[in-house]
Design an enzyme around this catalytic site. Structure first.
Site, short mmCIF file in Angstrom:
data_model
loop_
_atom_site.label_atom_id
_atom_site.label_comp_id
_atom_site.label_asym_id
_atom_site.label_seq_id
_atom_site.Cartn_x
_atom_site.Cartn_y
_atom_site.Cartn_z
N CYS A 71 0.09 3.78 2.74
CA CYS A 71 0.55 3.23 4.03
C CYS A 71 2.03 3.53 4.23
CB CYS A 71 0.32 1.72 4.09
SG CYS A 71 -1.39 1.21 3.94
N CYS A 98 0.83 -1.21 0.00
CA CYS A 98 0.00 0.00 0.00
C CYS A 98 0.87 1.27 0.00
CB CYS A 98 -0.91 -0.06 1.22
SG CYS A 98 -1.76 1.47 1.62
#
Length: 109
Positions: free
Chosen positions: A37, A34
């Site tokens: 993230c 991600c």
């Protein structure tokens, strides 16, 4: 992807880490793949170092802890869940600035 200031949370240690905390806890639900993230990671690391003793920051890898992800209805990541007194009190999805996180923590204190 956790630093020394950030606790890696798993299905095995999650409950103990959250319920035993005497300070507010931010749990970051994230994944290695991600991009957002990975952008949030350094912000949380800085916050954990600056607020040491005032907040605990933990990270849950959603790929390694699917039961925790389901328990907290994680549908998008990064998702931050804020805990106070062992109870989830708020959650937010997406990358947050350090200022925004500091303000949320101040409201929890």
């Amino acid at each position: 992807m956790a630093s020394e200031a950030v606790v890696t949370l798993t299905e095995a240690n999650f409950e103990a880490e959250i319920s035993s905390s005497t300070v507010p806890v931010i749990v970051d639900f994230w994944a290695e793949w991600c991009g957002p993230c990975r952008m949030l990671g350094p912000i949380l690391d800085d916050l954990a170092k600056e607020q040491a003793g005032k907040v605990k920051i933990g990270k849950v890898n959603v790929d390694e802890a699917p039961n925790l992800s389901a328990q907290f209805s994680v549908r998008s990541i990064p998702m931050l869940v804020f805990f106070k007194g062992g109870k989830a009190v708020e959650s937010v999805v997406g990358v947050q600035s350090k200022d925004a996180l500091t303000k949320r923590l101040a409201a929890l204190a």
